[in-house]
Scaffold this motif. Structure first.
Motif, PDB file in Angstrom:
ATOM      1  N   ARG A   1     -17.257 -20.031   4.385  1.00  0.00           N
ATOM      2  CA  ARG A   1     -16.892 -18.745   3.501  1.00  0.00           C
ATOM      3  C   ARG A   1     -15.982 -17.936   4.121  1.00  0.00           C
ATOM      4  O   ARG A   1     -16.104 -17.808   5.450  1.00  0.00           O
ATOM      5  N   VAL A   2     -14.807 -17.313   3.410  1.00  0.00           N
ATOM      6  CA  VAL A   2     -14.186 -16.638   3.935  1.00  0.00           C
ATOM      7  C   VAL A   2     -14.062 -15.343   3.200  1.00  0.00           C
ATOM      8  O   VAL A   2     -14.185 -15.314   1.776  1.00  0.00           O
ATOM      9  N   ASP A   3     -14.122 -14.322   3.771  1.00  0.00           N
ATOM     10  CA  ASP A   3     -14.060 -12.978   3.326  1.00  0.00           C
ATOM     11  C   ASP A   3     -13.087 -12.727   2.381  1.00  0.00           C
ATOM     12  O   ASP A   3     -11.813 -13.187   2.520  1.00  0.00           O
ATOM     13  N   ALA A   4     -12.966 -12.016   1.185  1.00  0.00           N
ATOM     14  CA  ALA A   4     -11.961 -11.914   0.174  1.00  0.00           C
ATOM     15  C   ALA A   4     -10.860 -11.078   0.883  1.00  0.00           C
ATOM     16  O   ALA A   4      -9.702 -11.419   0.596  1.00  0.00           O
ATOM     17  N   ARG A   5     -11.231 -10.450   1.697  1.00  0.00           N
ATOM     18  CA  ARG A   5      -9.974  -9.612   2.418  1.00  0.00           C
ATOM     19  C   ARG A   5      -9.223 -10.203   3.164  1.00  0.00           C
ATOM     20  O   ARG A   5      -8.148  -9.867   3.866  1.00  0.00           O
ATOM     21  N   ASP A   6      -9.778 -11.377   3.831  1.00  0.00           N
ATOM     22  CA  ASP A   6      -9.045 -12.529   4.695  1.00  0.00           C
ATOM     23  C   ASP A   6      -8.696 -13.747   4.213  1.00  0.00           C
ATOM     24  O   ASP A   6      -8.116 -14.441   5.211  1.00  0.00           O
ATOM     25  N   VAL A   7      -8.784 -14.182   3.116  1.00  0.00           N
ATOM     26  CA  VAL A   7      -8.483 -15.203   2.615  1.00  0.00           C
ATOM     27  C   VAL A   7      -6.899 -15.575   2.791  1.00  0.00           C
ATOM     28  O   VAL A   7      -6.288 -16.633   2.820  1.00  0.00           O
ATOM     29  N   LEU A   8      -6.177 -14.388   2.520  1.00  0.00           N
ATOM     30  CA  LEU A   8      -4.649 -14.265   2.664  1.00  0.00           C
ATOM     31  C   LEU A   8      -4.407 -13.351   3.446  1.00  0.00           C
ATOM     32  O   LEU A   8      -4.197 -12.083   2.967  1.00  0.00           O
TER      33      LEU A   8
END
Length: 127
Positions: free
Chosen positions: A4-11
């Motif tokens: 999983r990737v945090d929403a703030r770090d996805v891009l």
């Protein structure tokens, strides 16, 4: 289990395209819940080739000639397609391919410097 990737770090762009190049989509990041702040997970789904134009913000991945960018409203992971197709026996290793990708296609950038606390306070007091 998918990572999983945090929403703030996805891009989180750390570079931009230096020149136009082609890339092949290898998957996209899908939200794990209904809210914008929910985590994302990578979904391996080979897709179409895309044209990356100069100046487009990208997030260079840690390995290989791969990066993240936005395409059609989604965050996708793509791999650079080198120009000048070489025979399979002549193909360079992954590290050499990454080095070539970074040298030819990627230009890093630094975030703009933020204002200090004093400047913010002065601006607020003037307004």
């Amino acid at each position: 289990m998918p990572r999983r990737v945090d929403a703030r770090d996805v891009l989180d762009p750390n570079a931009h395209a230096r020149r136009a190049f082609r890339a092949r989509v290898v998957g996209h990041f899908a939200r794990t819940g209904p809210n914008a702040w929910d985590d994302y997970e990578f979904v391996a789904e080979p897709g179409k080739d895309l044209d990356v134009l100069p100046g487009i913000p990208i997030q260079v991945e840690e390995h290989g000639p791969s990066f993240r960018t936005r395409s059609r409203g989604r965050v996708v992971r793509a791999e650079w397609i080198p120009s000048g197709g070489a025979a399979d026996s002549d193909r360079p290793g992954l590290a050499a391919l990454r080095a070539r990708f970074l040298a030819e296609c990627v230009e890093g950038f630094a975030e703009a410097a933020g204002q200090g606390a004093g400047a913010v306070i002065v601006r607020k007091l003037r307004g």
